[in-house]
Design a protein around this motif. Structure first.
Motif, PDB file in Angstrom:
ATOM      1  N   SER A   1      -2.460  10.062  -4.806  1.00 54.26           N
ATOM      2  CA  SER A   1      -3.825   9.922  -4.623  1.00 54.26           C
ATOM      3  C   SER A   1      -4.627   9.210  -3.850  1.00 54.26           C
ATOM      4  O   SER A   1      -5.904   9.086  -3.401  1.00 54.26           O
ATOM      5  CB  SER A   1      -4.835  10.605  -5.698  1.00 54.26           C
ATOM      6  N   ILE A   2      -3.879   7.737  -4.027  1.00 54.77           N
ATOM      7  CA  ILE A   2      -4.570   6.499  -3.461  1.00 54.77           C
ATOM      8  C   ILE A   2      -4.329   6.455  -1.839  1.00 54.77           C
ATOM      9  O   ILE A   2      -3.169   6.356  -1.583  1.00 54.77           O
ATOM     10  CB  ILE A   2      -4.004   5.465  -3.907  1.00 54.77           C
ATOM     11  N   ASN A   3      -5.275   6.240  -1.288  1.00 54.65           N
ATOM     12  CA  ASN A   3      -5.136   6.101   0.087  1.00 54.65           C
ATOM     13  C   ASN A   3      -4.466   4.845   0.267  1.00 54.65           C
ATOM     14  O   ASN A   3      -4.782   3.688   0.012  1.00 54.65           O
ATOM     15  CB  ASN A   3      -6.404   6.178   0.907  1.00 54.65           C
ATOM     16  N   PRO A   4      -3.223   4.983   1.155  1.00 52.04           N
ATOM     17  CA  PRO A   4      -2.451   3.688   1.437  1.00 52.04           C
ATOM     18  C   PRO A   4      -3.150   2.588   1.956  1.00 52.04           C
ATOM     19  O   PRO A   4      -3.110   1.302   1.980  1.00 52.04           O
ATOM     20  CB  PRO A   4      -1.282   4.180   2.168  1.00 52.04           C
ATOM     21  N   VAL A   5      -4.135   2.960   2.960  1.00 48.08           N
ATOM     22  CA  VAL A   5      -4.883   1.908   3.734  1.00 48.08           C
ATOM     23  C   VAL A   5      -5.730   1.124   2.827  1.00 48.08           C
ATOM     24  O   VAL A   5      -5.961  -0.188   2.769  1.00 48.08           O
ATOM     25  CB  VAL A   5      -5.752   2.470   5.064  1.00 48.08           C
ATOM     26  N   TYR A   6      -6.515   1.677   2.067  1.00 51.36           N
ATOM     27  CA  TYR A   6      -7.409   1.307   1.175  1.00 51.36           C
ATOM     28  C   TYR A   6      -6.581   0.290  -0.038  1.00 51.36           C
ATOM     29  O   TYR A   6      -7.173  -0.693  -0.266  1.00 51.36           O
ATOM     30  CB  TYR A   6      -8.382   2.199   0.394  1.00 51.36           C
TER      31      TYR A   6
ATOM     32  N   THR B   1      -3.821  -1.338   0.625  1.00 50.76           N
ATOM     33  CA  THR B   1      -3.369  -2.295   1.456  1.00 50.76           C
ATOM     34  C   THR B   1      -4.199  -3.213   1.406  1.00 50.76           C
ATOM     35  O   THR B   1      -4.109  -4.544   1.293  1.00 50.76           O
ATOM     36  CB  THR B   1      -2.796  -1.758   2.994  1.00 50.76           C
TER      37      THR B   1
ATOM     38  N   HIS C   1       0.984   4.055  -2.817  1.00 52.93           N
ATOM     39  CA  HIS C   1       0.675   5.704  -2.506  1.00 52.93           C
ATOM     40  C   HIS C   1       2.017   6.406  -2.957  1.00 52.93           C
ATOM     41  O   HIS C   1       1.701   7.471  -3.364  1.00 52.93           O
ATOM     42  CB  HIS C   1       0.486   5.819  -0.943  1.00 52.93           C
TER      43      HIS C   1
ATOM     44  N   GLY D   1       0.858  -1.155  -0.033  1.00 54.60           N
ATOM     45  CA  GLY D   1      -0.037  -0.075   0.096  1.00 54.60           C
ATOM     46  C   GLY D   1       0.783   1.175   0.178  1.00 54.60           C
ATOM     47  O   GLY D   1       0.498   2.298  -0.656  1.00 54.60           O
TER      48      GLY D   1
END
Length: 457
Positions: free
Chosen positions: A120-125, A127, A115, A111
């Motif tokens: 722009s991509i949330n690292p948690v999402y 992951t 990122h 993740g």
């Protein structure tokens, strides 16, 4: 043996090589570099040399066990045959610690890489999405999953090759030999041992696909030995190039290879970005491969009767789907709580080293207890397994003293020591064994009928 509940034989040596190397290859791309902070460059190199010797001697010893007992339970099966059902259960729990807690740590790094490339991509999402996706991929069948693992592993090795070719001309000895070379003395290099283990962690997972190998006697040694050679060479060059480019100083990064290239070529050059993209394949290969490993370990423990039987059920494609989904759910929850990735790595390393020691003890016991057991591959006994066992106990000591005793785990806003968390896990596991698991065990002869079928295949 119930053939409706048997795994399908469809893997060749190259698939086993890809699974073994793929499970480990992310260790070349992240995590190990924290050893520089603990012991300096030379301290980390000493730790890596010790661990390379350990894994080389261990994997030759493990090849004897896995060809003699080609069972999906891997270390659990070896320990049970050698030392009884309780030992087999503890080895299985240790193995699950390694294989259930490593994937969320790798998913967190994946993740972070995504990122880094697309802020722009949330690292948690990213992951959680990657983790769930590869659980679903593993439901397609082992041959398809192994093919994906093969492709991802080859791409990851290509990425490492690009890194070596691009970085070697710029290696400077002053970056290797300086005031940061050997910090902490003996304490420093021992503190670096857990991070050196990350360079090889999970290579033994290929044994959990042993029942799905077409010719275990011939193919397992080929897959394992070619795997350890591949990783040994990669370790030498990864350490040399990263340290030589100045990667051994400053705060450790979650993407040390692109960072090291950027220090030479600049942040805007295409090479660091390209390596970050290819590095994703290394992380994906390990995540995907270890998912294969934990599902087979869960399946084998349930088939033996240690765990609830539904976990050993196979889908129409011959996949232990509940063995994929249940531990995977635990992993996804841990991956979504990315605040304790370091603790997940340490738990995984502890489980691995404990399992290694139990497996090596099993080899010694079986040599004495069953000297006439069919051993298609024999290690140089007792020298090679003796070296492996001594280094295994040394590594276990280092992991406990310099990582477990110094790390806390945040749970629901409360920090507890990692030692307490591990004690709780094993206490609950042992209680379950004596209250439930020990009452449902299959006979030993049924559990190892797989060996006889493989021998006649």
């Amino acid at each position: 043996m119930d053939h409706q509940n048997s795994l399908k034989k469809s893997l060749k040596p190259i698939h086993l090589w890809a699974i073994a190397v793929g499970m480990v290859i992310s260790g070349q791309y992240f995590g190990w570099n924290y050893g520089f902070e603990q012991g300096g460059i030379i301290g980390m190199v000493i730790a890596a040399v010790i661990i390379t010797i350990f894994y080389t001697t261990f994997i030759f010893s493990y090849a004897e066990l896995s060809t003699s007992i080609p069972n999906a339970g891997g270390p659990s099966a070896y320990a049970r045959k050698a030392m009884g059902p309780f030992a087999g259960y503890i080895a299985g729990i240790a193995c699950l610690l390694e294989f259930v807690f490593a994937p969320p740590a790798i998913a967190v790094a994946t993740g972070a890489y995504i990122h880094f490339l697309v802020p722009s991509i949330n690292p948690v999402y990213a992951t959680v999405g990657v983790f769930v996706f590869f659980i679903l991929v593993n439901l397609i069948g082992v041959k398809g999953a192994a093919l994906i693992e093969l492709v991802a592993t080859i791409l990851a090795l290509i990425g490492l090759s690009i890194y070596y070719v691009a970085g070697l001309p710029h290696v400077q000895s002053a970056n290797i030999f300086n005031e940061h070379s050997f910090i902490g003395g003996a304490t420093g290099f021992m503190a670096a041992i857990p991070f050196a283990i990350w360079l090889f962690l999970a290579i033994e997972g290929g044994a959990m696909a042993a029942e799905e190998v077409e010719n275990p006697r011939r193919d397992i040694p080929k897959g394992f030995i070619s795997g350890i050679i591949t990783l040994g060479i990669a370790t030498v060059f990864t350490l040399l190039v990263t340290a030589g480019l100045g990667g051994g100083t400053g705060a450790p990064a979650d993407y040390p290879l692109p960072q090291a290239l950027a220090s030479v070529y600049g942040d805007t050059h295409y090479l660091p970005k390209l390596l970050a993209v290819i590095g994703l394949f290394g992380l994906i290969a390990s995540l995907h491969g270890i998912i294969i490993g934990y599902s087979r370990q869960t399946y084998a423990l349930a088939r033996a009767g240690y765990f609830p039987r539904f976990l050993s059920r196979l889908s129409n494609r011959g996949i232990p789907h509940w063995g994929l989904i249940v531990p995977g759910t635990i992993g996804v929850i841990c991956a979504g709580s990315a605040t304790f990735a370091d603790a997940l790595i340490i738990i995984s390393v502890f489980g691995a080293v404990l399992m290694y020691c139990l497996s090596l003890l099993s080899l010694f016991v079986l040599r004495r207890k069953e000297p006439n057991m069919d051993r298609p591959f024999k290690v140089m006994y007792p020298i090679v397994p003796g070296i492996a066992l001594a280094l295994g106990f040394f590594s276990l000591f280092c992991v406990i003293k310099y990582s477990i005793l110094t790390t806390n785990l945040p749970i629901f806003g409360v920090e507890i020591s990692l030692l307490s968390a591990i004690v709780i896990i094993f206490t609950l596991s042992i209680l379950y064994y004596f209250l439930v698991g020990s009452k449902n065990l299959r006979p030993l002869s049924d559990e190892f009928e797989t060996k006889d079928e493989s021998a006649s295949a």
